[in-house]
Enzyme design. Structure first.
Site, PDB file in Angstrom:
ATOM      1  N   MET A   1      12.001  24.476   3.000  1.00 49.33           N
ATOM      2  CA  MET A   1      11.234  23.700   2.016  1.00 49.33           C
ATOM      3  C   MET A   1      12.132  22.889   1.088  1.00 49.33           C
ATOM      4  O   MET A   1      11.875  21.723   0.821  1.00 49.33           O
ATOM      5  CB  MET A   1      10.335  24.633   1.194  1.00 49.33           C
ATOM      6  CG  MET A   1       9.426  23.871   0.228  1.00 49.33           C
ATOM      7  SD  MET A   1       8.472  24.940  -0.846  1.00 49.33           S
ATOM      8  CE  MET A   1       7.357  25.711   0.301  1.00 49.33           C
TER       9      MET A   1
ATOM     10  N   ARG B   1     -11.126  -0.420  14.345  1.00 43.49           N
ATOM     11  CA  ARG B   1     -10.823   0.445  13.212  1.00 43.49           C
ATOM     12  C   ARG B   1     -11.598  -0.029  11.993  1.00 43.49           C
ATOM     13  O   ARG B   1     -12.479   0.651  11.516  1.00 43.49           O
ATOM     14  CB  ARG B   1      -9.305   0.414  12.970  1.00 43.49           C
ATOM     15  CG  ARG B   1      -8.797   1.428  11.997  1.00 43.49           C
ATOM     16  CD  ARG B   1      -7.295   1.410  11.887  1.00 43.49           C
ATOM     17  NE  ARG B   1      -6.787   0.219  11.219  1.00 43.49           N
ATOM     18  CZ  ARG B   1      -5.539   0.062  10.791  1.00 43.49           C
ATOM     19  NH1 ARG B   1      -4.659   1.027  10.968  1.00 43.49           N
ATOM     20  NH2 ARG B   1      -5.154  -1.034  10.178  1.00 43.49           N
TER      21      ARG B   1
ATOM     22  N   LYS C   1       0.847  -1.207   0.000  1.00 43.96           N
ATOM     23  CA  LYS C   1       0.000   0.000   0.000  1.00 43.96           C
ATOM     24  C   LYS C   1       0.877   1.250   0.000  1.00 43.96           C
ATOM     25  O   LYS C   1       2.084   1.168   0.295  1.00 43.96           O
ATOM     26  CB  LYS C   1      -0.898  -0.015   1.244  1.00 43.96           C
ATOM     27  CG  LYS C   1      -0.142  -0.013   2.572  1.00 43.96           C
ATOM     28  CD  LYS C   1      -1.050  -0.365   3.737  1.00 43.96           C
ATOM     29  CE  LYS C   1      -0.287  -0.315   5.062  1.00 43.96           C
ATOM     30  NZ  LYS C   1      -1.093  -0.859   6.179  1.00 43.96           N
TER      31      LYS C   1
ATOM     32  N   TYR D   1      16.026  29.911   9.095  1.00 45.60           N
ATOM     33  CA  TYR D   1      14.792  30.547   9.574  1.00 45.60           C
ATOM     34  C   TYR D   1      14.699  30.492  11.093  1.00 45.60           C
ATOM     35  O   TYR D   1      14.985  29.455  11.704  1.00 45.60           O
ATOM     36  CB  TYR D   1      13.569  29.820   9.018  1.00 45.60           C
ATOM     37  CG  TYR D   1      13.285  30.085   7.561  1.00 45.60           C
ATOM     38  CD1 TYR D   1      13.064  31.379   7.091  1.00 45.60           C
ATOM     39  CD2 TYR D   1      13.208  29.027   6.657  1.00 45.60           C
ATOM     40  CE1 TYR D   1      12.784  31.609   5.756  1.00 45.60           C
ATOM     41  CE2 TYR D   1      12.921  29.248   5.323  1.00 45.60           C
ATOM     42  CZ  TYR D   1      12.715  30.543   4.870  1.00 45.60           C
ATOM     43  OH  TYR D   1      12.434  30.763   3.551  1.00 45.60           O
TER      44      TYR D   1
HETATM   45  C1  LIG Z   1      -0.308  -1.798   6.888  1.00 46.64           C
HETATM   46  C2  LIG Z   1      -0.886  -3.094   7.323  1.00 46.64           C
HETATM   47  C3  LIG Z   1      -0.079  -4.235   7.428  1.00 46.64           C
HETATM   48  C4  LIG Z   1       1.424  -4.192   7.327  1.00 46.64           C
HETATM   49  O1  LIG Z   1       1.936  -3.673   8.541  1.00 46.64           O
HETATM   50  P1  LIG Z   1       3.496  -3.575   8.849  1.00 46.64           P
HETATM   51  O2  LIG Z   1       3.537  -3.148  10.266  1.00 46.64           O
HETATM   52  O3  LIG Z   1       4.050  -2.563   7.920  1.00 46.64           O
HETATM   53  O4  LIG Z   1       4.096  -4.915   8.625  1.00 46.64           O
HETATM   54  C5  LIG Z   1      -0.698  -5.455   7.701  1.00 46.64           C
HETATM   55  N1  LIG Z   1      -2.046  -5.531   7.878  1.00 46.64           N
HETATM   56  C6  LIG Z   1      -2.834  -4.440   7.802  1.00 46.64           C
HETATM   57  C7  LIG Z   1      -4.291  -4.597   8.029  1.00 46.64           C
HETATM   58  C8  LIG Z   1      -2.284  -3.186   7.545  1.00 46.64           C
HETATM   59  O5  LIG Z   1      -3.077  -2.103   7.507  1.00 46.64           O
END
Ligand SMILES: *Cc1c(COP(=O)(O)O)cnc(C)c1O
Length: 380
Positions: free
Chosen positions: A319, A149, A40, A271
Site C-alpha cells: 500500500m 457510448r 477532465k 507479501y
Molecule cells: C477524453 C476525451 C478526449 C481526449 O482524448 P485523448 O485520447 O486523451 O486525446 C476527446 N474527446 C472525448 C469525447 C473524450 O472523452
C-alpha cells in the site's frame, strides 16, 4: 493533505511550460482549426487548477471536462467571480462531455458552462431552458458515429435533421463525435466514422466540427475539422503507439528511499514472497505504493532509475511501500533519502503503462494525493 519536499514520501513534478509547448505544437499542426484542451479528471491527474490557467494564458479558448461539477469548478478557476459578475465575459468556452443532468440547466447557464447535448431529452431540456431565459443558449451537440457510448444515435440524428426546429433556441458552438480506434492507424472504423460524420454534418446547422482526440490529430488533415480535442498528448503521452512520440514529457515522479538492506541468496521479499533472491542482493525500500497510484500490476515488473542506473521493482507493490533491487548501484549512490525516478526522462509514462499492462491515461489519472506536488515553468 499538506506535504513538503522534506516530509513527503514522493515528489511529483509537473512541467507547465511543457504542457503549453505540447498545446502549441498541436495548435500549429491543426491550424486554421482550433485546438482545445481536454482537462477532465483534474487534467488527467496533473491538477486542473494549475494546468488550465497556463493553457488559457497561452491562448487556448476551448476546454472540455467530463462532469458538470468539473465544469463549474473550472469556470471558477479560469474566471474567478464569473458567477457573480454577469458583466465579466467568459474568456474561455467550457464544455461538459457527459452532458446535461435534468435540473442543472440554471447552474450551467449562470456560469456560462456548456453542456455537450448527448440525446434528445437533453436537447429538449436545453431548448426549454432557452425559452425560459428568453435567449439563445450555447451548447455543443454530440453525434454517435460508431462508439455506441454517448451522443445522438443515428435515429435521433434523423429526427433532428428532419425537424431542425428541434434545436430552436440552441446556439450550436460545436458538433462533435468521438473516434473508437484512433490509435490504430489502419483501423477501418476510422474512415467509416469520418465519412458518417461528414455526411450527417451536411444536414446539420453550421457549427465547428470536432472529431479528433490526440490520436485522431495524427490520422491526417481530414480528421481535424474545425476543433480538435487532445488530452493525453498535452500531458506527454504518445498519441500513436509504435511511433516516435512527438510530445514533450511533462511529468516526473521521484520516490524516497527509506531503507537499504543486503539479503542473502534465497531470501524472499515482500507479501506473498513472490521474489526470491538468486544471489546476495541489496534491496531498497521506497516510500510509495498502490495507495499512491503505483499500480499493483507493476509488482516484479516495474523499473526505475537511480541517476543513470536502471533498477528493477522486486516483490509485490504494497500500500505504502515498494522494493527495488539496487545491487547494480554503488552503495554510496543509494542511501536512505536518495530519490528513485519512477516517471521521468528515463521512464516515460508509456513505458510505465506497458509494464503495468495498461495505458498512460490510467497511470496519470491514478497519481496519488500524497505526493508533494511541484509545478515548474521551464523543464523538470
Ligand atoms: C477524453 C476525451 C478526449 C481526449 O482524448 P485523448 O485520447 O486523451 O486525446 C476527446 N474527446 C472525448 C469525447 C473524450 O472523452
Amino acid at each position: 493533505m499538506s506535504t513538503s519536499a522534506h516530509t513527503a514520501g514522493a515528489i511529483l513534478t509537473v512541467d507547465l511550460d511543457g504542457i503549453v509547448e505540447n498545446w502549441r505544437t498541436l495548435q500549429a499542426r491543426v491550424a486554421p482549426a482550433d485546438c482545445a484542451a481536454v482537462v477532465k479528471a483534474d487534467a488527467y491527474g496533473l491538477g486542473v487548477a494549475a494546468v488550465a490557467p497556463a493553457l488559457q494564458a497561452a491562448g487556448c479558448r476551448d476546454f472540455f471536462v467530463a462532469t458538470i461539477d468539473e465544469g463549474l469548478a473550472l469556470r471558477e478557476i479560469l474566471t474567478p467571480g464569473a458567477a457573480t459578475d454577469p458583466e465579466c465575459a467568459p474568456p474561455a468556452d467550457i464544455y461538459v462531455l457527459n452532458g446535461l443532468i435534468p435540473g442543472c440547466e440554471d447552474a450551467l447557464i449562470a456560469r456560462a458552462v456548456q453542456p455537450v447535448l448527448n440525446d434528445l431529452l437533453e436537447v429538449d431540456a436545453w431548448t426549454a431552458a432557452a425559452r425560459r431565459h428568453g435567449r439563445a443558449l450555447p451548447a455543443a451537440l454530440q453525434l454517435d458515429t460508431g462508439m455506441s457510448r454517448l451522443g445522438l444515435t443515428p435515429d435521433d440524428q434523423q429526427i433532428v435533421t428532419n425537424d431542425p426546429q428541434r434545436l430552436a433556441g440552441i446556439r450550436l458552438t460545436a458538433i462533435i463525435s468521438h473516434l473508437a480506434c484512433a490509435d490504430e492507424l489502419a483501423h477501418p472504423l476510422n474512415v467509416s466514422q469520418l465519412n458518417c460524420f461528414r455526411d450527417i454534418l451536411t444536414r446539420m446547422p453550421p457549427a465547428r466540427a470536432s472529431l479528433a482526440n490526440s490520436a485522431g490529430i495524427f490520422l491526417g488533415l481530414g480528421y481535424h475539422g474545425r476543433l480538435v480535442r487532445p488530452g493525453i498528448a498535452l500531458y506527454g503521452g504518445a498519441p500513436l503507439p509504435y511511433q516516435a512520440n512527438p510530445m514533450r514529457p511533462v511529468v516526473r515522479l521521484d520516490a524516497r528511499v527509506l531503507q537499504v538492506r543486503a539479503i542473502d541468496a534465497g531470501t524472499t521479499v515482500g507479501y506473498g514472497a513472490t521474489h526470491q533472491s538468486a544471489a546476495r542482493e541489496r534491496i531498497a525500500t521506497l516510500s510509495a505504493g498502490y495507495a499512491d497510484g503505483i499500480l499493483r500490476s507493476l509488482s516484479n515488473r516495474g523499473t526505475g532509475y537511480v541517476g543513470e542506473k536502471l533498477v528493477r521493482l522486486v516483490g509485490r507493490v504494497s500500500m505504502d511501500l515498494m522494493t527495488f533491487d539496487v545491487s547494480a548501484v554503488p552503495e554510496s549512490e543509494v542511501q536512505p533519502g536518495t530519490f528513485v525516478e519512477l516517471i521521468g526522462p528515463h521512464v516515460p509514462i508509456d513505458t510505465v503503462a506497458a509494464e503495468a499492462g495498461t495505458i498512460a491515461y490510467e497511470i496519470l489519472t491514478s497519481l496519488g494525493r500524497r505526493y508533494h506536488r511541484v509545478y515548474t515553468r521551464g523543464g523538470c
